[in-house]
Motif scaffolding. Sequence first.
Motif, PDB file in Angstrom:
ATOM      1  N   TRP A  72       0.825  -1.202   0.000  1.00 56.38           N
ATOM      2  CA  TRP A  72       0.000   0.000   0.000  1.00 56.38           C
ATOM      3  C   TRP A  72       0.863   1.258   0.000  1.00 56.38           C
ATOM      4  CZ3 TRP A  72      -0.791  -4.301   2.990  1.00 56.38           C
ATOM      5  CH2 TRP A  72      -2.050  -4.945   2.841  1.00 56.38           C
TER       6      TRP A  72
ATOM      7  N   GLU B 156       9.518  -3.883   5.200  1.00 54.19           N
ATOM      8  CA  GLU B 156       9.355  -5.228   5.740  1.00 54.19           C
ATOM      9  C   GLU B 156       9.938  -6.263   4.792  1.00 54.19           C
ATOM     10  OE1 GLU B 156       5.874  -6.775   8.133  1.00 54.19           O
ATOM     11  OE2 GLU B 156       5.575  -7.887   6.272  1.00 54.19           O
TER      12      GLU B 156
ATOM     13  N   THR C  35      -0.912  10.639   2.540  1.00 53.74           N
ATOM     14  CA  THR C  35       0.268   9.796   2.784  1.00 53.74           C
ATOM     15  C   THR C  35       0.601   9.223   1.408  1.00 53.74           C
ATOM     16  OG1 THR C  35      -0.979   7.746   3.051  1.00 53.74           O
ATOM     17  CG2 THR C  35      -0.712   9.120   5.004  1.00 53.74           C
ATOM     18  N   ASP C  36       1.659   8.472   1.267  1.00 49.15           N
ATOM     19  CA  ASP C  36       1.941   7.888  -0.046  1.00 49.15           C
ATOM     20  C   ASP C  36       1.248   6.537  -0.205  1.00 49.15           C
ATOM     21  OD1 ASP C  36       5.250   9.193   0.281  1.00 49.15           O
ATOM     22  OD2 ASP C  36       3.626   9.904  -1.011  1.00 49.15           O
ATOM     23  N   SER C  37       0.145   6.355   0.496  1.00 46.73           N
ATOM     24  CA  SER C  37      -0.517   5.053   0.494  1.00 46.73           C
ATOM     25  C   SER C  37      -1.657   4.976  -0.509  1.00 46.73           C
ATOM     26  CB  SER C  37      -1.062   4.780   1.906  1.00 46.73           C
ATOM     27  OG  SER C  37      -1.822   3.610   1.928  1.00 46.73           O
TER      28      SER C  37
ATOM     29  N   SER D  25      14.081   2.389  14.380  1.00 46.02           N
ATOM     30  CA  SER D  25      14.039   1.383  13.328  1.00 46.02           C
ATOM     31  C   SER D  25      13.618   0.029  13.880  1.00 46.02           C
ATOM     32  CB  SER D  25      15.427   1.232  12.724  1.00 46.02           C
ATOM     33  OG  SER D  25      16.267   0.584  13.677  1.00 46.02           O
ATOM     34  N   LEU D  26      13.481  -0.921  12.976  1.00 51.10           N
ATOM     35  CA  LEU D  26      13.158  -2.291  13.356  1.00 51.10           C
ATOM     36  C   LEU D  26      14.262  -2.848  14.252  1.00 51.10           C
ATOM     37  CD1 LEU D  26      11.407  -4.841  13.074  1.00 51.10           C
ATOM     38  CD2 LEU D  26      12.645  -5.377  10.981  1.00 51.10           C
TER      39      LEU D  26
ATOM     40  N   TYR E 197       2.120 -10.689  10.233  1.00 52.37           N
ATOM     41  CA  TYR E 197       1.308  -9.601   9.691  1.00 52.37           C
ATOM     42  C   TYR E 197       0.220  -9.162  10.672  1.00 52.37           C
ATOM     43  CZ  TYR E 197      -2.328  -7.339   6.969  1.00 52.37           C
ATOM     44  OH  TYR E 197      -3.283  -6.466   6.528  1.00 52.37           O
TER      45      TYR E 197
ATOM     46  N   GLU F 115       4.027  -2.369   9.964  1.00 47.63           N
ATOM     47  CA  GLU F 115       4.840  -2.797   8.843  1.00 47.63           C
ATOM     48  C   GLU F 115       6.227  -2.207   9.067  1.00 47.63           C
ATOM     49  OE1 GLU F 115       3.513  -4.731   6.497  1.00 47.63           O
ATOM     50  OE2 GLU F 115       5.014  -4.759   4.916  1.00 47.63           O
ATOM     51  N   PRO F 116       7.291  -2.949   9.337  1.00 45.64           N
ATOM     52  CA  PRO F 116       7.305  -4.402   9.480  1.00 45.64           C
ATOM     53  C   PRO F 116       6.613  -4.900  10.761  1.00 45.64           C
ATOM     54  CG  PRO F 116       9.553  -3.459   9.419  1.00 45.64           C
ATOM     55  CD  PRO F 116       8.597  -2.331   9.531  1.00 45.64           C
ATOM     56  N   GLY F 117       6.233  -6.171  10.714  1.00 40.98           N
ATOM     57  CA  GLY F 117       5.597  -6.761  11.885  1.00 40.98           C
ATOM     58  C   GLY F 117       6.281  -8.075  12.205  1.00 40.98           C
TER      59      GLY F 117
ATOM     60  N   ARG G 234       2.110   1.587  10.963  1.00 37.52           N
ATOM     61  CA  ARG G 234       2.103   2.071   9.580  1.00 37.52           C
ATOM     62  C   ARG G 234       1.897   3.577   9.510  1.00 37.52           C
ATOM     63  NH1 ARG G 234       1.324  -2.049   5.565  1.00 37.52           N
ATOM     64  NH2 ARG G 234       1.198  -0.251   4.182  1.00 37.52           N
ATOM     65  N   PRO G 235       2.421   4.209   8.460  1.00 37.63           N
ATOM     66  CA  PRO G 235       2.190   5.655   8.292  1.00 37.63           C
ATOM     67  C   PRO G 235       0.698   5.990   8.211  1.00 37.63           C
ATOM     68  CG  PRO G 235       3.846   4.878   6.736  1.00 37.63           C
ATOM     69  CD  PRO G 235       3.312   3.668   7.419  1.00 37.63           C
ATOM     70  N   GLU G 236      -0.108   5.057   7.641  1.00 38.66           N
ATOM     71  CA  GLU G 236      -1.561   5.305   7.549  1.00 38.66           C
ATOM     72  C   GLU G 236      -2.189   5.452   8.930  1.00 38.66           C
ATOM     73  OE1 GLU G 236       0.113   2.880   6.039  1.00 38.66           O
ATOM     74  OE2 GLU G 236      -0.591   2.489   4.008  1.00 38.66           O
TER      75      GLU G 236
ATOM     76  N   ASP H 156       4.879  11.627  10.033  1.00 40.55           N
ATOM     77  CA  ASP H 156       5.333  10.240   9.903  1.00 40.55           C
ATOM     78  C   ASP H 156       6.562   9.993  10.771  1.00 40.55           C
ATOM     79  OD1 ASP H 156       6.289   8.134   7.043  1.00 40.55           O
ATOM     80  OD2 ASP H 156       5.734   7.665   9.116  1.00 40.55           O
ATOM     81  N   VAL H 157       6.342   9.899  12.082  1.00 45.35           N
ATOM     82  CA  VAL H 157       7.433   9.588  13.012  1.00 45.35           C
ATOM     83  C   VAL H 157       7.335   8.110  13.342  1.00 45.35           C
ATOM     84  CG1 VAL H 157       8.310  10.010  15.343  1.00 45.35           C
ATOM     85  CG2 VAL H 157       7.370  11.901  14.007  1.00 45.35           C
ATOM     86  N   PRO H 158       8.444   7.382  13.344  1.00 42.43           N
ATOM     87  CA  PRO H 158       8.327   5.942  13.649  1.00 42.43           C
ATOM     88  C   PRO H 158       7.733   5.719  15.047  1.00 42.43           C
ATOM     89  CG  PRO H 158      10.531   6.462  12.832  1.00 42.43           C
ATOM     90  CD  PRO H 158       9.826   7.756  13.012  1.00 42.43           C
TER      91      PRO H 158
END
Lengths: 524, 486
Positions: A322, A329, B297-299, B375-376, B401, B406-408, B431-433, B442-444
């Motif tokens: 999306w 990921e 967002t870019d979604s 980060s992850l 998932y 994301e990532p999960g 997620r950014p959404e 969009d802060v992690p």
Amino acid sequence: MPTLTFQKNALTALIENSLSDEELREAITMLGTDIDSFGEEISVEIFPNRPDLLSVPGLARALNTFLGWKPMKTYTAHKGSGEVHVKNAVAKVRPHTRCCIVRGLSLSEDLLEHIIDLQEKLHITFGRNRKKVAIGIYPLQDITLPITYTAKKPKDIVFTPLEMNKKLSADKLLAEHPTGKTYAHLLEGAEVYPVFLDAESTVLSVPPIINSKEAGEVTVETTDVFVECSGSDGRVLMQALNIIVCALADLGGEIEEMTVLYESGEMALCPDLRPQQLPLDRAYVAQRAGIPEDAIDTSLEKAGLVVDTDVVHIPPFRTDFWHPVDLVEEAAIGYGYTNITPTVPDTHTIGGLLPETTQETNIRAILSGLGMQEVMNWHLTSRGVPLANPLTEHYTALRSNLLDGVLDVLKKNTSKHYPQHLYELGVVFSEDDAAETAVAEKRALCAVLCGESASYTSARQALQAVASTHGWDITFAPATDERFIEGRCARVTGDVEGVIGEIHPQQLVSRGVVFPTSAFDVRL
Amino acid sequence: MTDALVKSLSPTEKKALPHITTGQTVEELATAASVQPVEAMRACQFLSNKDVLTLEKQETEQYVLTTTGKDVVKRGLPEERFLRVLDAPKPLKEIQEQAGLERDEINAAIGALKKAGAIKMGREVEKLKDVSFTEKHDALKNPATPPKELVSRGLLEKSVTSTHIITLTDTGKRLQHADLSKEYAERLTHEDLKTGAWKNKEFRHYDVTTPVPSVYFGRKHFVQDAISSIKQLWVEMGFQEMSGTMTQTAFWDLDALFVPQDHPAREMQDTFYLKTLGSVPDWWEDIKAIHEHGADTDSTGWQAPYSKKEAEKVLLRTHTTALSAQMLRRIKEENLPLPAKYFSVAKVFRNETLDWKHLFEFHQVEGIVVGEGLSLADLIGLQKEFYKRMGFTDVRFRPAYFPYVEPGAEVEVYHPQRRQWVELGGMGVLRPEVVIPLLGKDVPVLAWGLGMERIITEYYNITDLRHIYDNDLERLRNAPAYQEEH
């Protein structure tokens, strides 16, 4: 969550090189599936975002790229002249379809089983139990193009459904056919049923229920097939079609385009195998995933994607992209979660508890100090703010007080040592239009003293112990409450509100309790 | 040594001691010493602990009259009463009435009399001869070895009586000759202290090794101990507690977390819904835009229509991630500083049947870290630290998932006894959404959570989750104190 169960050698037959059991197990797990059981038969849980893994060939394809043995190929379709005409009649009941042809298959029993299994699993998960997507696959040799997708009055559709030996009209389908009964709710009350017809008006199927025998069944001899997906969302149908035909292509089939022409003028060229494209910002992906920038391209390839300079091509059977973050990921999976070097963030923050938590700790200390045992009851009970979909008759509502629950604890412990001095600190519910959820939630405190020495005095002493240490200003006024002995009950008002008194013998006897009991139940 | 013994004798022991002889039963001692049998037994047990005597249990079996048997001795055997009224041939019913016999008594009577050849059955029963019942009555009165018949008819039953035979030890014999005249006080009293009388008192020595009865004390529910402990862990790691209501609108529980409105988990079988409808915030259309086409967002969003009615549905929160979502919005609305760390330990609800592995209400432990540049790798590092503090050192992370991260990943711990990896919890980067409409940028946001009940079961030796909340007072009173393993 859908489970894929298969013979280990069915999977290893489709992987490029050999693996030890340990390696295979590790690879499957780190791809992103959860192994339920591993032996000669393997069972894995597939997450709902990867319908493309719902078949052994799909899983094998993912493993081949993950292990770096086979790069993801580009899927293409030949030009074709086949057409599917969609009539307006079907717009109100099951408006859309996406179809195409696959030629040159050479199937075995096992491979055929994989495809049928994939179709069924897609129905259940991705297709939301056939509501969103239903798929039909037919041997091409027995049908004549063009295909018409329309809707007709049920009694005008006459055919021999699969799994039956006689012809019937579709109006009897929902009541008499086993699959009809299962999916009856999807066509319930519809005046017209969707139907696929070929050029000779042979009924191919009544989606989402069942195919017809007249259309023929796919066997190991079949080489060319017609594939259709029907449902309410064209985009989702195209995704489902892509998953099926790419799986067929992996088994050696050649995909051939068809044009879906709507009576309304809309048109769709199927399948649309153009890969979704996402811009690749390596710095962003590297930072978010916590992996080195120079490892990104290989990692994405291992995840089954195609990197083309600064663009990533997503294979047409993938439905889980999306936003560019989805590449993060994939890169992490391709790199291997176990290979990522853990770091601890350099954030310095001060921790703390909420004031309510500290207050509750203090209340517990006071009552425990008085020799009382804390209990914890369910928030769900049989009386209170009602649930719309309770599961059983005992848990149908959100509790409105704590006293009922704590008295019931006495009922369960009549064989245990007395006195039983209990307390509960928890949330109670009431209907309130002013609340965001139309339900107000308040914390409450309840104490129940059961034993020879239980009295209004001892209950009140416990309440006052808590009230005085917390600075609560409370007043007691005579009250009537059928749960309490007449003349021995008070309404509590002030900083906390509720009731206190000596419990009526009826309440005790009906619970099998034979010791006098006093209690208070107040909302904080 | 005898001196120490003398100082430890309680008044009852002192009273009984002179009367003890080898071969005596405890009951005989009681009579000799003029104490109650129960006191004599207690004294003997204390003396036995002190090696003054030994006790040998002896069991004797004997036959005693049952209640029915006692009745028979008083009124006569059924066959006796039967025969008594048979002065002339009579129909059975009349005999029954006249003799006042119950149905089972009639049968027993007929059986016994027929065996003795005393009656002849027919439309009228006829007496053939008289029968003596003295033998049976004697057996009932002195049931040494009673005839089987009386036992099988339920008139006599076996009873086991036990008694204890005393044997004096050498120590005991010596003690009987010791001087027991000195008084040792049982208690130090308030009077003693006020008057100074204590100066002239010596106190009896206790056998400090004997166990004492347990006392019941007040305490928290053991689950609350575990919760406090877990909250403490979070605070030590610099996390601030957050909370929220248990009822939530679908808007907060699901939509704001980018869970599509047609997601299967929203269906009636997984989630508890209330009958009422709630209200959505006035910026709800931001979420609508995200769902429908990704907004700014870019979604791509879900590309499906978004229904306000669906968002207004009220449910019991299915996860505490709903609280994390609300916290993010609060950070934006109240301009709270970043980086920030928040946690909660709170109840969530799933529409599931109660069984040994599933509860419909349970606690979820959840944490979020909000900050630039996370980060992850940071999330994995934090997880290892967190789980280590919870006592799990062998953990691994498997891609997984969830619609809102994301990532999960799912977190697994290696179970040494079961020799397999067991899933413990989930984690991911929101997620950014999700983050953008709530936080504004969009802060992690690193997030993770796990179910609490499953991890405390091993500590409390519980295999059936329902036992955690069954409020069994024995379980609650005897639960061990909770101690973190580090």
